[in-house]
Design a protein around this motif. Structure first.
Motif, PDB file in Angstrom:
ATOM      1  N   ALA A 284     -34.220 -11.471 -20.733  1.00 33.85           N
ATOM      2  CA  ALA A 284     -35.074 -11.130 -21.877  1.00 33.85           C
ATOM      3  C   ALA A 284     -34.331 -10.290 -22.913  1.00 33.85           C
ATOM      4  O   ALA A 284     -34.385 -10.606 -24.118  1.00 33.85           O
ATOM      5  CB  ALA A 284     -36.341 -10.435 -21.396  1.00 33.85           C
ATOM      6  N   PRO A 285     -33.606  -9.220 -22.528  1.00 33.07           N
ATOM      7  CA  PRO A 285     -32.853  -8.469 -23.546  1.00 33.07           C
ATOM      8  C   PRO A 285     -31.790  -9.325 -24.245  1.00 33.07           C
ATOM      9  O   PRO A 285     -31.552  -9.164 -25.447  1.00 33.07           O
ATOM     10  CB  PRO A 285     -32.211  -7.333 -22.735  1.00 33.07           C
ATOM     11  CG  PRO A 285     -33.115  -7.140 -21.572  1.00 33.07           C
ATOM     12  CD  PRO A 285     -33.590  -8.524 -21.229  1.00 33.07           C
ATOM     13  N   TRP A 286     -31.147 -10.227 -23.531  1.00 26.57           N
ATOM     14  CA  TRP A 286     -30.150 -11.086 -24.164  1.00 26.57           C
ATOM     15  C   TRP A 286     -30.798 -12.002 -25.198  1.00 26.57           C
ATOM     16  O   TRP A 286     -30.211 -12.277 -26.252  1.00 26.57           O
ATOM     17  CB  TRP A 286     -29.414 -11.919 -23.113  1.00 26.57           C
ATOM     18  CG  TRP A 286     -28.423 -11.119 -22.301  1.00 26.57           C
ATOM     19  CD1 TRP A 286     -28.081  -9.818 -22.488  1.00 26.57           C
ATOM     20  CD2 TRP A 286     -27.659 -11.586 -21.196  1.00 26.57           C
ATOM     21  NE1 TRP A 286     -27.148  -9.428 -21.553  1.00 26.57           N
ATOM     22  CE2 TRP A 286     -26.863 -10.505 -20.748  1.00 26.57           C
ATOM     23  CE3 TRP A 286     -27.558 -12.795 -20.528  1.00 26.57           C
ATOM     24  CZ2 TRP A 286     -25.985 -10.608 -19.671  1.00 26.57           C
ATOM     25  CZ3 TRP A 286     -26.685 -12.907 -19.445  1.00 26.57           C
ATOM     26  CH2 TRP A 286     -25.903 -11.812 -19.026  1.00 26.57           C
ATOM     27  N   LEU A 287     -32.015 -12.476 -24.881  1.00 21.18           N
ATOM     28  CA  LEU A 287     -32.704 -13.336 -25.845  1.00 21.18           C
ATOM     29  C   LEU A 287     -33.175 -12.560 -27.071  1.00 21.18           C
ATOM     30  O   LEU A 287     -33.423 -13.148 -28.128  1.00 21.18           O
ATOM     31  CB  LEU A 287     -33.896 -14.028 -25.175  1.00 21.18           C
ATOM     32  CG  LEU A 287     -33.552 -15.139 -24.176  1.00 21.18           C
ATOM     33  CD1 LEU A 287     -34.804 -15.615 -23.459  1.00 21.18           C
ATOM     34  CD2 LEU A 287     -32.875 -16.311 -24.874  1.00 21.18           C
TER      35      LEU A 287
ATOM     36  N   GLY B   4     -26.491 -21.416 -32.126  1.00 22.03           N
ATOM     37  CA  GLY B   4     -26.065 -22.294 -31.038  1.00 22.03           C
ATOM     38  C   GLY B   4     -26.108 -21.600 -29.697  1.00 22.03           C
ATOM     39  O   GLY B   4     -26.581 -22.165 -28.700  1.00 22.03           O
ATOM     40  N   LEU B   5     -25.615 -20.370 -29.658  1.00 19.15           N
ATOM     41  CA  LEU B   5     -25.614 -19.627 -28.404  1.00 19.15           C
ATOM     42  C   LEU B   5     -27.034 -19.259 -27.995  1.00 19.15           C
ATOM     43  O   LEU B   5     -27.378 -19.285 -26.811  1.00 19.15           O
ATOM     44  CB  LEU B   5     -24.757 -18.372 -28.538  1.00 19.15           C
ATOM     45  CG  LEU B   5     -24.418 -17.639 -27.247  1.00 19.15           C
ATOM     46  CD1 LEU B   5     -23.640 -18.550 -26.304  1.00 19.15           C
ATOM     47  CD2 LEU B   5     -23.618 -16.372 -27.543  1.00 19.15           C
ATOM     48  N   ARG B   6     -27.870 -18.925 -28.966  1.00 15.27           N
ATOM     49  CA  ARG B   6     -29.260 -18.596 -28.641  1.00 15.27           C
ATOM     50  C   ARG B   6     -29.968 -19.819 -28.052  1.00 15.27           C
ATOM     51  O   ARG B   6     -30.726 -19.706 -27.090  1.00 15.27           O
ATOM     52  CB  ARG B   6     -29.992 -18.100 -29.885  1.00 15.27           C
ATOM     53  CG  ARG B   6     -31.480 -17.834 -29.626  1.00 15.27           C
ATOM     54  CD  ARG B   6     -32.134 -17.044 -30.730  1.00 15.27           C
ATOM     55  NE  ARG B   6     -33.577 -17.055 -30.595  1.00 15.27           N
ATOM     56  CZ  ARG B   6     -34.260 -16.372 -29.693  1.00 15.27           C
ATOM     57  NH1 ARG B   6     -33.616 -15.591 -28.841  1.00 15.27           N
ATOM     58  NH2 ARG B   6     -35.577 -16.455 -29.638  1.00 15.27           N
ATOM     59  N   ARG B   7     -29.715 -20.984 -28.628  1.00 21.05           N
ATOM     60  CA  ARG B   7     -30.335 -22.197 -28.082  1.00 21.05           C
ATOM     61  C   ARG B   7     -29.887 -22.426 -26.638  1.00 21.05           C
ATOM     62  O   ARG B   7     -30.682 -22.798 -25.772  1.00 21.05           O
ATOM     63  CB  ARG B   7     -29.965 -23.403 -28.951  1.00 21.05           C
ATOM     64  CG  ARG B   7     -30.739 -24.670 -28.611  1.00 21.05           C
ATOM     65  CD  ARG B   7     -30.307 -25.832 -29.485  1.00 21.05           C
ATOM     66  NE  ARG B   7     -30.560 -25.599 -30.887  1.00 21.05           N
ATOM     67  CZ  ARG B   7     -31.734 -25.826 -31.489  1.00 21.05           C
ATOM     68  NH1 ARG B   7     -32.752 -26.285 -30.778  1.00 21.05           N
ATOM     69  NH2 ARG B   7     -31.878 -25.613 -32.773  1.00 21.05           N
ATOM     70  N   GLU B   8     -28.613 -22.193 -26.359  1.00 16.90           N
ATOM     71  CA  GLU B   8     -28.102 -22.345 -24.995  1.00 16.90           C
ATOM     72  C   GLU B   8     -28.770 -21.354 -24.049  1.00 16.90           C
ATOM     73  O   GLU B   8     -29.142 -21.700 -22.915  1.00 16.90           O
ATOM     74  CB  GLU B   8     -26.594 -22.133 -25.014  1.00 16.90           C
ATOM     75  CG  GLU B   8     -25.907 -22.370 -23.681  1.00 16.90           C
ATOM     76  CD  GLU B   8     -24.405 -22.183 -23.773  1.00 16.90           C
ATOM     77  OE1 GLU B   8     -23.809 -21.764 -22.755  1.00 16.90           O
ATOM     78  OE2 GLU B   8     -23.831 -22.449 -24.853  1.00 16.90           O
TER      79      GLU B   8
ATOM     80  N   GLY C 273     -22.373 -12.860 -25.869  1.00 21.82           N
ATOM     81  CA  GLY C 273     -21.416 -13.882 -26.270  1.00 21.82           C
ATOM     82  C   GLY C 273     -21.285 -14.950 -25.215  1.00 21.82           C
ATOM     83  O   GLY C 273     -22.126 -15.105 -24.321  1.00 21.82           O
ATOM     84  N   ARG C 274     -20.203 -15.692 -25.281  1.00 23.25           N
ATOM     85  CA  ARG C 274     -19.973 -16.784 -24.352  1.00 23.25           C
ATOM     86  C   ARG C 274     -19.939 -16.334 -22.891  1.00 23.25           C
ATOM     87  O   ARG C 274     -20.503 -17.027 -22.030  1.00 23.25           O
ATOM     88  CB  ARG C 274     -18.668 -17.479 -24.742  1.00 23.25           C
ATOM     89  CG  ARG C 274     -18.278 -18.666 -23.884  1.00 23.25           C
ATOM     90  CD  ARG C 274     -19.322 -19.751 -23.901  1.00 23.25           C
ATOM     91  NE  ARG C 274     -19.705 -20.122 -25.266  1.00 23.25           N
ATOM     92  CZ  ARG C 274     -20.776 -20.846 -25.551  1.00 23.25           C
ATOM     93  NH1 ARG C 274     -21.575 -21.262 -24.577  1.00 23.25           N
ATOM     94  NH2 ARG C 274     -21.060 -21.156 -26.804  1.00 23.25           N
ATOM     95  N   PRO C 275     -19.309 -15.210 -22.527  1.00 25.48           N
ATOM     96  CA  PRO C 275     -19.303 -14.798 -21.108  1.00 25.48           C
ATOM     97  C   PRO C 275     -20.708 -14.566 -20.559  1.00 25.48           C
ATOM     98  O   PRO C 275     -21.008 -14.945 -19.413  1.00 25.48           O
ATOM     99  CB  PRO C 275     -18.481 -13.509 -21.117  1.00 25.48           C
ATOM    100  CG  PRO C 275     -17.612 -13.615 -22.319  1.00 25.48           C
ATOM    101  CD  PRO C 275     -18.448 -14.327 -23.340  1.00 25.48           C
ATOM    102  N   GLU C 276     -21.586 -13.949 -21.350  1.00 25.24           N
ATOM    103  CA  GLU C 276     -22.951 -13.700 -20.877  1.00 25.24           C
ATOM    104  C   GLU C 276     -23.700 -15.022 -20.683  1.00 25.24           C
ATOM    105  O   GLU C 276     -24.407 -15.214 -19.678  1.00 25.24           O
ATOM    106  CB  GLU C 276     -23.697 -12.806 -21.879  1.00 25.24           C
ATOM    107  CG  GLU C 276     -23.268 -11.351 -21.881  1.00 25.24           C
ATOM    108  CD  GLU C 276     -21.949 -11.121 -22.596  1.00 25.24           C
ATOM    109  OE1 GLU C 276     -21.369 -10.045 -22.422  1.00 25.24           O
ATOM    110  OE2 GLU C 276     -21.488 -12.029 -23.346  1.00 25.24           O
ATOM    111  N   ALA C 277     -23.540 -15.934 -21.629  1.00 29.34           N
ATOM    112  CA  ALA C 277     -24.213 -17.233 -21.509  1.00 29.34           C
ATOM    113  C   ALA C 277     -23.724 -17.991 -20.279  1.00 29.34           C
ATOM    114  O   ALA C 277     -24.519 -18.622 -19.555  1.00 29.34           O
ATOM    115  CB  ALA C 277     -23.983 -18.068 -22.770  1.00 29.34           C
ATOM    116  N   ALA C 278     -22.422 -17.931 -20.020  1.00 34.03           N
ATOM    117  CA  ALA C 278     -21.867 -18.618 -18.851  1.00 34.03           C
ATOM    118  C   ALA C 278     -22.370 -17.995 -17.556  1.00 34.03           C
ATOM    119  O   ALA C 278     -22.665 -18.701 -16.581  1.00 34.03           O
ATOM    120  CB  ALA C 278     -20.340 -18.583 -18.908  1.00 34.03           C
ATOM    121  N   SER C 279     -22.453 -16.668 -17.521  1.00 35.27           N
ATOM    122  CA  SER C 279     -22.923 -16.011 -16.291  1.00 35.27           C
ATOM    123  C   SER C 279     -24.382 -16.353 -16.020  1.00 35.27           C
ATOM    124  O   SER C 279     -24.782 -16.563 -14.865  1.00 35.27           O
ATOM    125  CB  SER C 279     -22.746 -14.500 -16.396  1.00 35.27           C
ATOM    126  OG  SER C 279     -23.676 -13.922 -17.297  1.00 35.27           O
TER     127      SER C 279
END
Length: 448
Positions: free
Chosen positions: A185-188, A195-199, A146-152
């Motif tokens: 890689a696991p997050w992708l 939208g989050l995947r693109r980020e 989610g957003r926390p993982e993308a921000a980190s």
């Protein structure tokens, strides 16, 4: 044990290239040096390969790359007859962009990978930019992003960038490779909204770019190219035109460094074409500065000057030049002025430009400062200004003990060679003595 089968494919390729066995091993050893390896193959090795012996990686990849350059067309490992049963040609491994992030050390890529000129032929953004956002190639059901993982992940760009700029690529490249492999890689692969995947793809592209530059700084050019090409693919999948442009630029810088000047120019021109009109001024200058150097390397004096002036104008309009990836400031521009002058043999202008670059260089960029000091000292020495060169090298030695960078190590080796040749001069002798002390006291064994 199956009997060996003579390698007719390799014999025919050698005949087509007009190469002897001695010529082949010279090229393999040279390409090994590009990949950060110290190889000492001799003619007898080729006799074994022709008899059917299969050398261990990365030798088959190096043979294929050497023949590709000699013949002007792509030669794969399979074409050489040196691949083992069930083995794939790593240079053709393009399918899954996320798979390219999985710890390449297990694929014999992080150390000793072969740099490939053939791999520099990449699609234009107009071809890949219209592709749809790729879905996860293999959903990881037990991972939620989610957003926390993308921000980190985005925050880690600055962490690794600052480490590289201050300390060199050698300290953190393994850590970044591991982070890309075990976290990004696991997050992708996780199921998340587009939208989050693109980020995440954009962030992964920047991190892969940084890992490539760390490998470049540590003179592991095959590994650097692998990560740059991975960055290119991730940016394409994420619809990130600027990310695609800076990956092209990185490939151009590396090709220039290794002497592949026509390819460097093609890549630099493609990077500028890819950037949109909405690209920030400092980012445009970042791309144009490399294009100027690429023009100069092939003798395009007028184009180099025009492009440098354009970079200067863009930088003058910039309000922010501190990006974690693609930072460009007056020190960077002055360094490009120096690089263009060197291409045209104008040492005096290059010397002034490097001195200007050092005056403007942010203090946190220790590695770039050290490399620039070494370049300036080399020019001063070439102009016969021994004592001034020694003074500049003394400044280099202030930074050197804190760096883990094979580019810095190579500069240190040059420093010692020049000082040793003039050891009767007291200034040169003092420099040599200090350099020897630092080499013994400050540098432990290198981790490959």
């Amino acid at each position: 044990m199956q009997p060996r089968v003579p390698n007719i494919a390799l014999r025919l390729l050698l005949a087509e290239a007009g190469w002897t066995g001695e010529a082949l091993v010279r090229k393999v050893n040279q390409l090994g040096a590009e990949a950060g390896l110290s190889l000492r193959y001799q003619r007898a090795s080729v006799t074994q390969w022709l008899s059917g012996v299969k050398p261990r990686p990365p030798v088959p990849e190096l043979v294929a790359e050497g023949l590709s350059r000699a013949l002007g067309r792509r030669v794969t490992v399979g074409d050489t007859g040196l691949g083992r049963t069930g083995e794939t040609d790593l240079s053709a491994w393009w399918g899954d962009s996320v798979a390219r992030l999985i710890d390449p050390e297990r694929r014999a890529l992080l150390v000793g990978a072969a740099y490939s000129v053939a791999a520099l032929v990449v699609p234009a953004w107009t071809t890949v930019g219209s592709a749809r956002l790729g879905a996860p190639s293999q959903t990881a059901d037990d991972i939620r992003v989610g957003r926390p993982e993308a921000a980190s992940a985005a925050a880690m760009i600055r962490v690794f960038s600052d480490s590289d700029a201050a300390l060199g690529g050698g300290y953190a490249r393994r850590a970044l490779a591991g982070y890309l492999s075990t976290t990004i890689a696991p997050w992708l692969r996780a199921d998340t909204n587009p939208g989050l995947r693109r980020e995440l793809l954009t962030t992964a592209a920047r991190l892969s770019y940084l890992c490539g530059f760390m490998c470049f700084d540590d003179e592991l050019h095959g590994s650097a190219q692998h990560y740059y090409l991975t960055s290119l693919r991730l940016a394409a999948e994420g619809g990130d035109a600027y990310g695609y442009a800076i990956a092209l630029r990185a490939l151009s810088v590396q090709a220039h460094h290794l002497g592949h000047h026509p390819q460097s120019l093609d890549l630099a021109e493609a990077s500028v074409r890819t950037a949109s009109t909405r690209t920030p001024p400092h980012s445009s200058a970042f791309l144009l500065g490399q294009l100027a150097v690429a023009h100069a390397a092939v003798g395009n004096r007028r184009d180099a000057a025009t492009t440098l002036n354009a970079a200067d104008r863009h930088l003058a309009r910039s309000v922010d030049s501190t990006a974690a990836v693609g930072a460009y400031h007056p020190a960077s521009l002055a360094h490009h002025y120096a690089a263009v002058a060197v291409c045209f043999g104008d040492r005096a202008t290059a010397t002034r430009a490097l001195a200007s670059s050092l005056r403007c260089r942010p203090h946190r960029e220790r590695r770039s400062r050290a490399v620039t000091l070494a370049q300036l000292a080399e020019l001063q020495f070439a102009e016969g200004r021994l004592e001034q060169a020694c003074s500049t090298w003394q400044d280099f030695l202030d930074d050197y003990p804190l760096l883990c960078s094979r580019r810095a190590d190579r500069a240190m080796a040059s420093l010692r060679a020049h000082a040793r040749a003039h050891r009767r001069n007291p200034v040169a002798r003092a420099l040599l003595e200090r350099a020897s002390t630092l080499t013994v006291a400050a540098k432990g064994p290198r981790v490959p």
